[in-house]
Design a protein around this motif. Structure first.
Motif, short mmCIF file in Angstrom:
data_model
loop_
_atom_site.label_atom_id
_atom_site.label_comp_id
_atom_site.label_asym_id
_atom_site.label_seq_id
_atom_site.Cartn_x
_atom_site.Cartn_y
_atom_site.Cartn_z
N ARG A 50 0.70 -1.47 -0.22
CA ARG A 50 0.01 -0.47 0.32
C ARG A 50 0.65 1.44 -0.04
O ARG A 50 0.53 2.01 -0.65
CB ARG A 50 -0.92 -0.08 0.94
N GLU A 51 2.00 1.26 1.05
CA GLU A 51 2.89 2.57 1.01
C GLU A 51 3.16 2.86 -0.46
O GLU A 51 3.49 3.97 -0.78
CB GLU A 51 3.98 2.20 2.24
N PHE A 52 4.16 1.87 -1.06
CA PHE A 52 4.74 1.92 -2.56
C PHE A 52 4.19 1.75 -4.00
O PHE A 52 3.95 1.75 -4.63
CB PHE A 52 5.88 0.70 -2.41
N ASP A 53 2.75 1.06 -3.09
CA ASP A 53 1.78 0.91 -4.83
C ASP A 53 2.34 0.08 -5.45
O ASP A 53 2.61 0.07 -6.71
CB ASP A 53 1.99 2.07 -5.80
N LEU A 54 3.03 -1.39 -4.75
CA LEU A 54 3.56 -2.67 -5.38
C LEU A 54 2.48 -3.18 -6.17
O LEU A 54 1.33 -3.11 -5.70
CB LEU A 54 4.23 -2.95 -4.37
N HIS A 55 2.88 -3.64 -7.28
CA HIS A 55 2.14 -5.01 -8.23
C HIS A 55 1.26 -6.41 -7.38
O HIS A 55 2.64 -7.13 -7.16
CB HIS A 55 2.55 -5.25 -9.79
N ASP A 56 0.11 -6.45 -7.38
CA ASP A 56 -0.06 -7.61 -6.61
C ASP A 56 0.54 -8.75 -7.43
O ASP A 56 1.13 -9.58 -5.75
CB ASP A 56 -1.86 -7.79 -7.51
N LEU A 57 0.46 -8.90 -8.16
CA LEU A 57 1.98 -10.38 -8.89
C LEU A 57 2.94 -9.74 -8.18
O LEU A 57 3.66 -11.47 -7.61
CB LEU A 57 1.96 -10.13 -10.06
N ALA A 58 3.95 -8.96 -8.33
CA ALA A 58 5.50 -8.96 -7.54
C ALA A 58 4.99 -9.74 -6.04
O ALA A 58 6.23 -10.09 -5.44
CB ALA A 58 5.73 -8.04 -7.69
N VAL A 59 4.10 -8.82 -5.36
CA VAL A 59 4.40 -8.76 -4.16
C VAL A 59 3.95 -10.36 -3.76
O VAL A 59 4.43 -11.17 -2.53
CB VAL A 59 3.21 -8.42 -2.93
N GLU A 60 3.03 -11.12 -3.86
CA GLU A 60 2.64 -12.75 -4.65
C GLU A 60 3.48 -13.01 -4.45
O GLU A 60 4.33 -14.17 -3.15
CB GLU A 60 1.65 -12.51 -4.63
N ASP A 61 5.15 -12.65 -5.58
CA ASP A 61 6.23 -14.03 -5.83
C ASP A 61 6.89 -13.62 -4.50
O ASP A 61 6.94 -14.31 -4.16
CB ASP A 61 6.91 -13.25 -7.41
N ALA A 62 7.29 -12.55 -3.78
CA ALA A 62 8.05 -11.72 -3.18
C ALA A 62 7.64 -13.21 -1.74
O ALA A 62 8.07 -13.46 -1.16
CB ALA A 62 8.02 -10.69 -2.49
N SER A 63 5.98 -12.62 -1.52
CA SER A 63 5.51 -13.96 0.07
C SER A 63 6.03 -15.30 -0.35
O SER A 63 6.39 -16.49 0.23
CB SER A 63 4.70 -13.07 -0.24
N HIS A 64 5.53 -15.41 -1.54
CA HIS A 64 5.38 -17.07 -2.29
C HIS A 64 7.54 -17.57 -1.94
O HIS A 64 7.17 -18.58 -1.82
CB HIS A 64 4.98 -17.86 -3.33
#
Lengths: 321, 321, 321, 321, 321
Positions: A50-64
């Motif tokens: 939310r702070e940096f307006d990251l893309h969903d798919l990138a965040v998903e990759d980082a968490s998986h």
């Protein structure tokens, strides 16, 4: 887990804001925020998104996690995934670092690895004229640090390979050599999977059309690419050598076994000669004049010994024994 | 066989029209129809061809089946063929799904596979802000689902490979290892044929010139491509390992056989020694003084035993036995 | 260590300035300075960096050494790294030369190698019409000299390979052939790592878009590229031949071992025949009429000899012996 | 030999002109002539060359035969060479068809093959809406027919491969498997040489810049390309499997031989035990008390039998027998 | 050595000027000079260099020889190097021809080869409508002649390969097969080095951007390229087959050796049975009733023969013998 979070302006650290006040600094012109997380929770990642307006798919990759190394462009920001390799007890432990770099932020998320990047931040802060370049320099510094940590690993693998090669034609070592080569090949493949995809992706950060935030950092990314190319060439050389060495050792092992069989056959042949002679004088014919001579027995023994020695010597000369 | 058919507007399902009233919805602006068929008959496919104005060649491919995975552009619509893989009783069953995606329709035809995509539709309907993107999002969701189902298969293959590798140098296992590796290689090749061509085709849906209906979905298709690349890298790694493992095990099997022959030869040699000695004392010379001594026999037996043990010990020390 | 430093104008040497007065000559139009260093110290490199305004990363590469061969553009100057190979006592010693070429300077830094380039400078000075082209010609002359020194090495490797190939099917040589082939492969790989990357980089100095300082020297760099391609083709041919030769020799070694085992088994078989016959006449039956004949013994010996010779001849004819 | 010659307008056959009146129809707008020749004589080809203004080099290729498959552009006309494959008595017979396609003519010349294309003409004439596209459609129809005839061949090869694979680990089959695999590999290579070059050439008929006469037929040529890609993938898979299978069977054959040697050695060992014991009781010592006991002989036989059985059982348990 | 020198205008020979009057004809519009040299001296080459204004590097390559095949552009002229192959006494002799082709001249320099090109000149002069195209046609005609002479060589190599393949599974031939395959591989590699680089260079003479003097000869150079591609495909096929054949024969040789060992072991086993039985009846027990029977000896012999035959038959049935 938050490691640290700092705001920079003109290459100098101006504040260490708490995570929820990051947005104040993002709006300032010429200012960027550098956040480092470790084994980030879903909440932390969501906050960052939310702070940096990251893309969903990138965040998903980082968490998986368990991603292939890659660099992806999302609008004007970049998303980098690299593997962190550590030799722990003879095994290569594979961790991961995900880097998000936008015009005014740099976020690194490290997963499943004990390697930290505090030294990178310190070095950056000591060179404000470079850090002034913004988040792309942070991204470069992190990538450079990750790649530099591949070198000791390749050195270890090369040392192991050389130690195997020294005894590649040593008798009796073939079997253990094969097992060590096989294990080594597995480790080399791990390194290769960390390096080879990255090589291709980094190539897109310099030369030709490059993402805007990297445009004045091309020499630096080319340097990272050059390091990766060097490691990759070493990996390919090691793989090639391992292949030849395994083939050679497999054959060596076969040859060793058959060589022993050959020598056993030679010894069996020598005793067969003795047995054949003894058998002849063991025949029960009535008229075997030599049997009734006093000198018969010692001469027979002598003939048997001479015959065996002659055969032994013949085998020896023919290198059959 | 019709699975379901629904019309969507603004990301929400507005109706479930019967197949012959689809055209009413196709004409509404901002509306698209999503039809799912299973093992479609020629009649059904022909009806769809007329309703959606599909290209003859694409319909032919969808009805014939047994296609190579591919993505083809026909005017402003896309035709996708992917393979559905299921492990049924140790065998990889290969089904197929054909997806037609045009500006105002998405049609999926599933053949020879028990895998259904009801979950995909549900998930899409729960995310209207994404479904609003139209048929390209449906196409993405279906492709993503197909690709995600490859992951458990690659995990199974990797597990099998690891279980074989654990005993790759275990004696007596070489032969069964080879058979298992050979079977595994066949399965890996099936997976490879499902993944490798797709990797290339998906690459044309993002970056550079892309088909118009995908133009604002590029990040998503890149994500599919990234998953495929990850699977492909695993497939290549498995293939490489299988190759080395087969070679190693073939040699291991040869070595094991010759090792046993070697040991048998060693034992035969030991008995040959006994026979040779016995033969000598079995000779019929008149004057063999030891034959007439009381201690002759036990000493002879003793000498034979000592000689055999000495040879046995010699072989043992030389690791020939 | 400074080797020499000279300023050139219109293809002729006009002065040998000390290092700290270089800048005077750099400013003169149509004048360029050519500096040659050997195993340069950090101070020397730093001085050069300041005089010629070299890029940090390039200087770092030149001082660290152990680089992969490469050509990099930094603004309007070029940075070349090439490997210097010398055969010292059967081992390939790998040195390095780094060349910096800008519009008005050429700097060569040689590391860990006894090969000097004095001849290159002399040759250049004898051809002022070419040297007039400026620092690009110096760069070409140095690269050409380095590449030309690869040819005798490839000749040596080819000679060694031919000498091994002559006895590739000679009995009893298989094992030593394999060891020599294995060592040769290592040397070929060293040469390959010196040549293959260079081939790619040199290709960027002619045809298509080239760095400005090379633009009127394209035929010359193409010539260097052509030499590299020739060496590379030889390297590939040698590698391919080595691969086949190793495989052939490994099998030859196995075959040789089993051939000897075969011949030993044949000899053992011949003696087994003698033993079997002798055993039969050694049986203790009361009524064995031939035992009581005067001709019994010589005939028995005769039969045994004839049987053994017959078996021996049979084996010989079947090429088993 | 002329097979047939017809003029078409608007997708319908309007006349069957003799060869020397073709030119009348070539001049009519919207009309094209389709000629089919078989094993054409030099005279026929020369007549065609003059009628259709064919290029010398293309006519030469068509008359010489034994070409590599290819598609060449000569001005606004295309020249296609494809191989016709027939399985005749276990051997792949390679024929050839050359297709010349210009704006107003299509000429096919079939050489050394019994496969005819009458069905293609019939099918084309049944679909005037497609035949209206002109000679490019004729060219497509012929190419499609040729490619479709490769499918049964690849099916046969796959069936043969599967039948070999079923007994790949069957004992005693290794040798005949290798011979069949080797023969199969030869056939696969023939198919590959028919398909692989074509794949590349067909790729130039769709996407990017295409020859003008194909411009509105791209979907169709892409379909041909897709079929070729499918066959090519199968060919590659078969080749890969054959390679592994040959390696596996070669090792299997070696292993089988050494396994038998091993078992023979085991049996020889068992008899050696019997011989050694018998030899001991055959010694001529005066004082061997057991020799003078009534129970001596049966006990000795018993001991020998027990020893042999024990050894046999030991070998059996160790899986040496 | 000058072979001949002629000036052509409008496709017809107008004069045979001595070498030093060439320049008169070079200035005439529409006129070109065609010179053929053989094993040219430095003086001749230098004269040519001045007459035709050839580039230093090209002349150097032509005089040094031993070049890799190549085509290089120097301004508006082309420099071609091709290898001339001749089979002399089972060895492939490698000569060279260098062709310089400029707008108004064509110069061929043949080195170390007995193959002449007089026929090419005659054929060109018989076709003035083609020769009118100028020096590019001469260059094409020479290249075409060189390439056409590769075909008989590839035919010879294929014939040799087929003759080896016919006996690839023939017993006792494995060893000589391997040696012949190994020698054949060497020759194939020579042909490959002559063809493969040329294939790439010729591709630059047609399609896309071509050198100006070739621009209206593209179909002809494409024809040369097509011939090269055909030879290259054959070379690749031969190499692939040789690889498989060598592997197969190496294993065959190993298998043959072990098969003989196996059969020898079987025969040794049969005699071991006889020896064991004879040994038993050779024991010296007092009470062995069968020894004192009249039928004892013949029955014993009978039992031994029956046992041996039974074992022999058992081995035969199990295909161990």
């Amino acid at each position: 887990m938050l490691i640290n979070c700092a705001a920079y302006q003109d290459g100098r650290r101006i504040a260490d804001p708490p995570l929820d006040q990051i947005s104040d600094y993002l709006e300032r012109p010429g200012c960027f925020v550098w956040v480092a997380l470790r084994d980030a929770t879903a909440q932390e990642l969501d906050l960052m998104r939310r702070e940096f307006d990251l893309h969903d798919l990138a965040v998903e990759d980082a968490s998986h996690g368990h991603q292939r190394p890659k660099i992806e462009e999302y609008g004007d920001s970049l998303f980098v995934v690299m593997q962190l390799l550590e030799l722990v007890g003879g095994e290569l432990n594979v961790g991961e670092v995900a880097i998000f770099a936008g015009p005014n932020y740099a976020l690194s998320v490290r997963n499943r690895s004990a390697q930290h990047f505090l030294g990178v931040r310190e070095r950056c802060e000591r060179e404000p004229h470079l850090l002034r370049q913004g988040s792309a320099f942070v991204m470069y510094a992190l990538m450079d640090a990750v790649v530099d940590r591949y070198f000791p690993i390749i050195d270890l693998l090369e040392t192991e390979l050389e130690s195997i090669e020294e005894r590649i034609f040593t008798k009796g070592r073939a079997r253990s050599n094969i097992e060590r080569l096989y294990a080594l090949k597995g480790q080399v493949m791990v390194l290769r999977h960390a390096v080879a995809p990255m090589l291709e992706y980094v190539g897109k950060l310099y030369g030709g059309r490059t993402p805007p935030i990297c445009s004045n950092m091309q020499e630096y990314f080319r340097d990272v690419g050059d390091h990766l190319a060097r490691i990759n060439a070493s990996v390919d050389a090691i793989r090639d050598t391992i292949g030849t060495a395994i083939t050679a050792n497999l054959s060596m092992a076969t040859i060793e076994e058959s060589e022993i069989t050959k020598r056993l056959a030679a010894w069996a042949g020598i005793f067969a000669v003795a047995t054949a002679f003894a058998g002849i004088w063991g025949m029960n014919f009535d008229y075997m004049p030599e049997l009734h001579q006093r000198w018969g027995y010692p001469v027979a023994i002598g003939i048997i010994v001479v015959a065996c020695v002659a055969v032994w010597w013949g085998f020896k000369r023919a290198r059959w024994l």
